[in-house]
Design a protein around this motif. Structure first.
Motif, PDB file in Angstrom:
ATOM      1  N   PRO A 176       4.105  13.595   2.462  1.00 15.16           N
ATOM      2  CA  PRO A 176       2.675  13.367   2.244  1.00 15.16           C
ATOM      3  C   PRO A 176       2.259  11.969   2.712  1.00 15.16           C
ATOM      4  CG  PRO A 176       3.787  13.989   0.195  1.00 15.16           C
ATOM      5  CD  PRO A 176       4.842  13.757   1.210  1.00 15.16           C
ATOM      6  N   THR A 177       1.006  11.850   3.060  1.00 12.00           N
ATOM      7  CA  THR A 177       0.490  10.560   3.508  1.00 12.00           C
ATOM      8  C   THR A 177       0.650   9.511   2.415  1.00 12.00           C
ATOM      9  OG1 THR A 177      -1.115  11.776   4.789  1.00 12.00           O
ATOM     10  CG2 THR A 177      -1.554   9.435   4.461  1.00 12.00           C
ATOM     11  N   GLY A 178       1.049   8.321   2.812  1.00  8.45           N
ATOM     12  CA  GLY A 178       1.163   7.243   1.838  1.00  8.45           C
ATOM     13  C   GLY A 178       2.538   7.137   1.219  1.00  8.45           C
ATOM     14  N   LEU A 179       3.372   8.130   1.479  1.00  8.71           N
ATOM     15  CA  LEU A 179       4.701   8.125   0.884  1.00  8.71           C
ATOM     16  C   LEU A 179       5.743   7.803   1.961  1.00  8.71           C
ATOM     17  CD1 LEU A 179       5.609   8.911  -2.029  1.00  8.71           C
ATOM     18  CD2 LEU A 179       6.374  11.067  -1.068  1.00  8.71           C
ATOM     19  N   LEU A 180       6.757   7.058   1.580  1.00 12.32           N
ATOM     20  CA  LEU A 180       7.897   6.838   2.461  1.00 12.32           C
ATOM     21  C   LEU A 180       9.117   7.367   1.726  1.00 12.32           C
ATOM     22  CD1 LEU A 180       7.204   3.091   3.336  1.00 12.32           C
ATOM     23  CD2 LEU A 180       6.527   5.096   4.658  1.00 12.32           C
ATOM     24  N   VAL A 181       9.983   8.044   2.435  1.00 10.98           N
ATOM     25  CA  VAL A 181      11.149   8.615   1.779  1.00 10.98           C
ATOM     26  C   VAL A 181      12.414   8.158   2.490  1.00 10.98           C
ATOM     27  CG1 VAL A 181      12.351  10.752   1.207  1.00 10.98           C
ATOM     28  CG2 VAL A 181       9.872  10.641   1.013  1.00 10.98           C
ATOM     29  N   SER A 182      13.352   7.617   1.714  1.00  6.57           N
ATOM     30  CA  SER A 182      14.620   7.212   2.312  1.00  6.57           C
ATOM     31  C   SER A 182      15.753   7.781   1.467  1.00  6.57           C
ATOM     32  CB  SER A 182      14.708   5.695   2.383  1.00  6.57           C
ATOM     33  OG  SER A 182      14.644   5.158   1.088  1.00  6.57           O
ATOM     34  N   ARG A 183      16.953   7.740   2.031  1.00  2.00           N
ATOM     35  CA  ARG A 183      18.116   8.229   1.287  1.00  2.00           C
ATOM     36  C   ARG A 183      19.270   7.236   1.409  1.00  2.00           C
ATOM     37  NH1 ARG A 183      18.917  13.455  -0.849  1.00  2.00           N
ATOM     38  NH2 ARG A 183      17.131  14.806  -0.581  1.00  2.00           N
ATOM     39  N   MET A 184      19.003   6.017   1.004  1.00  2.00           N
ATOM     40  CA  MET A 184      20.073   5.020   1.032  1.00  2.00           C
ATOM     41  C   MET A 184      20.981   5.239  -0.167  1.00  2.00           C
ATOM     42  SD  MET A 184      17.870   1.643   2.016  1.00  2.00           S
ATOM     43  CE  MET A 184      16.292   2.052   1.314  1.00  2.00           C
TER      44      MET A 184
ATOM     45  N   PRO B 246       0.787  -1.234   0.000  1.00  2.00           N
ATOM     46  CA  PRO B 246       0.000   0.000   0.000  1.00  2.00           C
ATOM     47  C   PRO B 246       0.822   1.289   0.000  1.00  2.00           C
ATOM     48  CG  PRO B 246       0.015  -0.979   2.193  1.00  2.00           C
ATOM     49  CD  PRO B 246       0.803  -1.895   1.314  1.00  2.00           C
ATOM     50  N   LEU B 247       2.093   1.220   0.295  1.00  2.00           N
ATOM     51  CA  LEU B 247       2.849   2.462   0.451  1.00  2.00           C
ATOM     52  C   LEU B 247       3.864   2.615  -0.667  1.00  2.00           C
ATOM     53  CD1 LEU B 247       3.506   2.070   4.259  1.00  2.00           C
ATOM     54  CD2 LEU B 247       1.986   3.753   3.211  1.00  2.00           C
ATOM     55  N   MET B 248       4.136   3.868  -1.002  1.00  2.00           N
ATOM     56  CA  MET B 248       5.112   4.154  -2.045  1.00  2.00           C
ATOM     57  C   MET B 248       6.418   4.573  -1.395  1.00  2.00           C
ATOM     58  SD  MET B 248       5.626   4.602  -5.357  1.00  2.00           S
ATOM     59  CE  MET B 248       4.171   5.045  -6.290  1.00  2.00           C
ATOM     60  N   LEU B 249       7.454   3.794  -1.622  1.00  2.00           N
ATOM     61  CA  LEU B 249       8.769   4.149  -1.073  1.00  2.00           C
ATOM     62  C   LEU B 249       9.564   4.872  -2.153  1.00  2.00           C
ATOM     63  CD1 LEU B 249      11.141   3.903   1.001  1.00  2.00           C
ATOM     64  CD2 LEU B 249      11.714   1.762  -0.119  1.00  2.00           C
ATOM     65  N   VAL B 250      10.057   6.040  -1.821  1.00  2.00           N
ATOM     66  CA  VAL B 250      10.910   6.771  -2.746  1.00  2.00           C
ATOM     67  C   VAL B 250      12.283   6.877  -2.112  1.00  2.00           C
ATOM     68  CG1 VAL B 250      11.294   8.939  -3.955  1.00  2.00           C
ATOM     69  CG2 VAL B 250       8.973   8.128  -3.591  1.00  2.00           C
ATOM     70  N   ASN B 251      13.277   6.415  -2.829  1.00  2.00           N
ATOM     71  CA  ASN B 251      14.636   6.540  -2.316  1.00  2.00           C
ATOM     72  C   ASN B 251      15.417   7.466  -3.234  1.00  2.00           C
ATOM     73  OD1 ASN B 251      16.823   5.381  -0.434  1.00  2.00           O
ATOM     74  ND2 ASN B 251      17.744   5.308  -2.470  1.00  2.00           N
ATOM     75  N   ARG B 252      16.071   8.437  -2.636  1.00  2.00           N
ATOM     76  CA  ARG B 252      16.954   9.264  -3.447  1.00  2.00           C
ATOM     77  C   ARG B 252      18.378   9.047  -2.990  1.00  2.00           C
ATOM     78  NH1 ARG B 252      15.355  15.146  -5.007  1.00  2.00           N
ATOM     79  NH2 ARG B 252      13.961  13.862  -6.245  1.00  2.00           N
ATOM     80  N   HIS B 253      19.237   8.754  -3.939  1.00  2.00           N
ATOM     81  CA  HIS B 253      20.627   8.486  -3.575  1.00  2.00           C
ATOM     82  C   HIS B 253      21.272   9.678  -2.939  1.00  2.00           C
ATOM     83  CE1 HIS B 253      21.312   5.118  -6.675  1.00  2.00           C
ATOM     84  NE2 HIS B 253      20.445   4.832  -5.749  1.00  2.00           N
TER      85      HIS B 253
END
Ligand code: SF4
Ligand code: SF4
Ligand code: SF4
Ligand code: FES
Ligand code: FES
Lengths: 151, 838
Positions: free
Chosen positions: B794-802, B723-730
């Motif tokens: 925003p709701t529903g979004l996950l943000v990481s910076r791996m 259900p969740l959108m993970l966005v990773n930015r290097h």
């Protein structure tokens, strides 16, 4: 969406009243609440913390459950206030102005509470106790725990 | 009107210092007027880069008609003012103030009785010599200490007050610089530079009265507070309280050389300090550069460690019985030349990186064309030039809008990001279209969130909002937009809104801001280049440009690309390598990404590999010949920056070991291959080369497709299961394909990120609290991260910076997607591990 376009630095006055509100609610300033405040007001966390630490009435640790003030005014000092302080200090391993690790007990020193006739005087959670000795203070504190044990 | 103003400014005013009249320009403070007149007034808290603060009171003077002793640094100079800078009373007060300041500062080094004798031994090349307890042996400030100057100039020889040592612990858990606040004199320069110039605001005065300290919120590490490690605070600190760790124990530098940082395409001016042919430290140049005396972490702290790295290749190496062994240049060049000559032209290839000097880039192209005679080289290297804008952005201010589209400039072009912040300080309005929150967000007037691949939607939404704002907009006007007719826009608007997850209000607000401004500067960044919908995007971009040009005075579109953008031709070269049409490769740098050693080596099928490189890399072990190249601090030349300006490089030290500049290496190789290497060798031939060689493509026509990899992005869709959108930015920094996190210790801690940020409502739904460890599970794998609740997500979004190399990222996204700068995956969160394999 926040709009703090170049406006950082505004609202320091508002900041103080917001800090006071948080302290009133929690009894101290929890880090989370300050982070939230920093975001809402568009002021950096460090600035918020800097302003908060400037005022001595703001506390950053949860308040202790019990507070013991030991009077070290002239009269109490002469009649053994220091001895009481030493014994409490040894027992709880705290210095005046500090709180025990379990946040149960805070020790403070005061200079004359205006009832020198009762010297040496201690105040436990706002209640004045006169003519104390290290032993009677120990007992006072033990009694504090008693009702809790009953629960 | 304006002219009159200018004329007024030119009128010279008179001010009297100590009985003598001097002229000054209006707008100056008394201190500045005194400096212009050559009169010394001691200062501590004032700094030329910062607005007056008036805290230390060392700069006090007497001014006729003013009561007391005003601080000259914060008093505006006025015509006819009569100032006395050195009366007995002023001098006495200054001494008293300095004594007060020093009562909390170790003073052994300031008043040591052996000071004069020891001075002789403190010249360049000698360590500062002084007593410990009093602090000076621990003080890293060497002979650059401003306190020493003050003590000498003000003339005190003792502190009569009780001294108190603060006994604060040394703070050294952060990378790059140490903080010893026992040496701090509370001048506040670091606090002000961090807040007012850099906009990072992580330093503050903490506590009050005698307890006052400089610190961060709740004494957290700088790393956790979002410090940029720009070093601005270190550079303004007048004492040794803040000290650069790499140069801390080095003797004072023997020389400094002005050159250009080539770690990214901004082209900042730097000053390289060197001792005994070793780069000791780099600081922002004090001459006018695009960077106005600021640097980013790479330029300030990265260079010395990078160029002195133990991973430098210092001697030529050749393969003998399967082993790489040291050899002489002649031997290595002969072997390389013989090896390369054994292949047909079409079987050879040359790969070179984007951050070479212009002469080197030219030499590379010349080498490929005239020596290897091959087409297999990246001759259409990504355009470095923006259309026209000056990257210092100094002309932007009130009335200008800046629209960043997928441009995380603080990461890709750090000082440009900083210059944008400064433009906002001057009154420009910033709009941001991006997937994840970036550093510049806090300066933005509006932020539009768009997932990777959705930038076209966001732009379409913005166009629509602008068109609708304007009452005179009609069918005809809209008909001009070839991408979408009006009805389509209208139909799509709702969908746009839901698609990009930004509310109508934000779009409308952004449109208002655009229309209020008189000019718009659009900067399209790296994130757009990786979209596979770029054709569409380009159409919309030119629509946007013509729309804004018609509504306001001007609209410019610029591309800020990074050096890792491949163009179509690059891909062709890579394909030729993969399909084994290329048998022999000359590679400058470590250009072919290979994220995990377990993955197949993309260059393994080559018959002959020559690596020319300054550092050991992924492919040095596979090379037949390795030729050591000089680092950029070791060579001269010119460097064309992202905005097309040309910057000079000057060698600060000799090439390390036996390394040589790339131009020379290519020339040697050419000669050994029997071709004339003359044209390749030296910068002085550079202009002639332009006649015969294609210059790097500099202009970017809008109609042209931006260089984008031919990789396709999987469409990521959330579902009940995921259900969740993970966005990773290097969070990676590259130089010639090398990961700087490997070569510079501190960079690793900046790149490593354990956090996944999520919105408060997502956190609440899943009953996750700040700091909880959570498992992210995608269709491909799983990874453990720490949750950070962040209201900007925003709701529903996950943000990481791996980083690209993070095994968790590879597990979650799969290797194809992990090679994008920004990746997405549909995931779910599990709170406890199950069988944990990461
Ligand atoms: S390094 Fe830069 S961001 Fe970090 S505290 Fe210093 S000035 Fe602020
Ligand atoms: S750390 Fe340095 S710059 Fe900052 S207040 Fe102290 S002395 Fe001034
Ligand atoms: S912004 Fe680029 S050129 Fe400037 S210091 Fe940083 S890496 Fe070097
Ligand atoms: S001294 Fe203790 S009450 Fe006065
Ligand atoms: S320099 Fe003027 S008050 Fe500090």
């Amino acid at each position: 969406m926040t709009d703090n376009n170049g406006d950082y630095g505004t609202g320091r006055g508002r900041l103080i009243s917001a800090l006071a509100k948080i302290q009133k609610k929690h009894g101290y300033l929890p880090e989370d609440a300050l982070s939230e405040l920093s975001r809402k007001m568009g002021i950096s966390k460090s600035e918020v913390y800097g302003v908060a630490t400037f005022y001595s009435q703001f506390k950053f640790d949860p308040p202790a459950k019990h507070t013991l003030h030991i009077c070290l005014g002239t009269a109490c000092h002469v009649r053994g206030g220091m001895k009481i302080l030493e014994s409490v200090r040894k027992r709880f391993k705290v210095n005046p102005g500090e709180t025990t690790e379990d946040r149960k007990f805070a020790l403070e020193r005061v200079a004359c509470l205006g009832c020198c006739a009762l010297a040496p005087v201690v105040v436990l959670d706002g209640e004045i106790h006169g003519k104390m000795t290290p032993e009677s203070v120990d007992k006072l504190i033990d009694d504090l725990d008693a009702p809790e044990r009953g629960v | 009107m304006a002219e009159r103003k200018r004329a007024e400014r030119k009128v010279e005013h008179k001010i009297i210092f100590d009985g003598k009249a001097y002229s000054f320009e209006s707008g100056m403070t008394v201190l500045q007027a005194a400096e212009a007149a050559g009169i010394y007034i001691p200062t501590l808290c004032s700094h030329q880069a910062l607005p007056p603060f008036g805290a230390c009171r060392l700069c006090i003077v007497e001014i006729e008609g003013m009561r007391g002793f005003p601080a000259s640094c914060s008093t505006p100079a006025e015509d006819g003012m009569v100032v006395r800078t050195n009366t007995d009373e002023v001098m006495h007060l200054r001494r008293a103030v300095l004594e007060l300041i020093l009562s909390e500062h170790p003073t052994g080094c300031l008043f040591c009785e052996r000071k004069v004798g020891c001075e002789d031994f403190r010249g360049p090349g000698h360590l500062t010599k002084a007593g410990t307890v009093t602090g000076c042996m621990l003080c890293p400030n060497k002979e650059e200490c401003e306190l020493r100057i003050l003590v000498e100039k003000i003339g005190i020889s003792e502190v009569r007050l009780d001294s108190s040592f603060r006994s604060l612990p040394l703070e050294r858990l952060d990378p790059f610089f140490d903080r010893d606040y026992n040496l701090c004199v509370l001048c506040g320069r670091c606090v002000r530079v961090c807040q007012e110039i850099r906009g990072t605001s992580i330093l503050e005065f903490i506590n009050r009265g005698p307890e006052t300290r400089i610190g961060t919120s709740f004494h957290h590490l700088h790393l956790d507070m979002g410090c940029q490690f720009c070093g601005a605070c270190v550079d303004v600190c007048p004492t040794g309280a803040l000290a650069d760790r790499t140069s801390k124990w080095e003797p004072p530098p023997q020389k400094t050389v002005e050159t250009t940082c080539t770690l990214c395409t901004v082209g900042c001016s730097i000053e390289v300090a060197a001792s005994r042919d070793r780069v000791v430290r780099t600081t922002p140049s004090r001459t006018d550069g695009i960077n106005s005396e600021q640097l980013c972490v790479l330029g300030r702290f990265g260079i010395a460690e990078l160029v002195n790295s133990r991973d430098r290749v210092t001697t030529p190496l050749t393969r003998k019985v399967g082993q790489l062994v040291r050899t002489s240049w002649e031997d290595a060049i002969t072997l390389a030349a013989e090896g390369l000559s054994g292949f047909k032209s079409s079987e050879t290839a040359l790969l070179y990186p984007g951050l070479l000097t212009d002469e080197e880039a030219n030499a590379c192209r010349a080498f490929a064309r005239t020596v290897l005679r091959t087409e297999n080289y990246p001759y259409r290297f990504p355009p470095r030039k923006w259309n026209s804008v000056n990257a210092s952005l100094s002309g932007l201010g009130i009335g200008d809008c800046i629209l960043l589209v997928g441009a995380d400039l603080t990461q890709t072009h750090p000082i440009l990001g900083h210059n944008i912040k400064r433009a906002v300080d001057r009154g420009a309005k910033l709009l941001i279209i991006d997937t994840v929150p970036t550093f510049l967000d806090k300066f933005a007037a509006a932020k539009i969130r768009a997932l990777p691949g959705d930038f076209s939607w966001a732009l379409a939404g913005l166009i629509w909002a602008v068109v609708e704002k304007d009452a005179v907009a009609d069918e005809q006007e809209l008909a001009k937009f070839k991408e979408l007719p009006k009805w389509a826009f209208k139909l799509l608007f709702e969908e746009i809104i839901t698609h990009i997850g930004t509310d109508e209000r934000t779009l409308n607000r952004a449109a208002d801001i655009l229309l209020e401004g008189s000019s718009t500067l659009v900067i399209v960044g790296r994130e757009v280049g990786v979209e596979n919908t770029h054709t569409h995007f380009n159409g919309l971009l030119s629509d946007f440009k013509s729309l804004m040009s018609s509504k306001t005075k001007s609209c410019e579109v610029n591309f800020a690309r990074s050096t890792r953008d491949f163009d179509a031709h690059w891909l062709k070269v890579m394909q030729n390598i993969e399909s084994m049409r290329v048998r022999a490769l000359v590679m400058i740098g470590d250009l072919v990404p290979r994220l995990s050693p377990e993955w197949p080596n993309p260059l393994q099928d080559l018959d002959f590999l020559v690596v020319i490189d300054s550092h050991n890399g992924t492919y040095t072990p596979y090379a037949e010949v390795v030729l050591p190249a000089a680092a950029f601090t070791e060579k001269g030349g010119t460097f064309t920056a992202v905005d097309g300006t040309v910057h000079k490089l000057h060698p600060a030290v000799r090439p390390m070991g036996q390394s040589k500049p790339e131009c020379e290496i290519l020339a040697l190789l050419a000669k050994a291959m029997g071709r004339n290497g003359d044209g390749l060798e030296l910068p002085r031939r550079a202009d002639r080369d332009t006649d015969i060689l294609p210059r790097p493509e500099r202009d970017f026509a809008l109609s042209e497709q931006p260089s984008a990899p031919n990789l396709s992005r999987e469409e990521v869709k959330c579902s009940n299961e995921w259900p969740l959108m993970l966005v990773n930015r290097h969070n990676s920094y590259l130089l010639h394909g090398h990961r700087l996190s490997r070569l510079v210790g501190g960079i690793l801690s900046l790149c490593m990120s354990d956090f996944v940020r999520l919105s408060p409502s997502t956190a609440k739904n899943l009953d996750i609290r700040d700091g909880d460890e959570v498992y992210l599970v995608s269709g491909k794998g799983r990874g453990k991260l720490k949750a950070k609740v962040d209201c900007d997500i925003p709701t529903g979004l996950l943000v990481s910076r791996m980083t690209a190399k993070d095994p968790r990222l590879l597990a979650l996204m799969g290797k194809e997607q992990a090679s994008f700068w920004t990746n997405t995956a549909a995931v779910r969160i599990e709170k406890s591990g199950g069988d944990d394999n990461v």
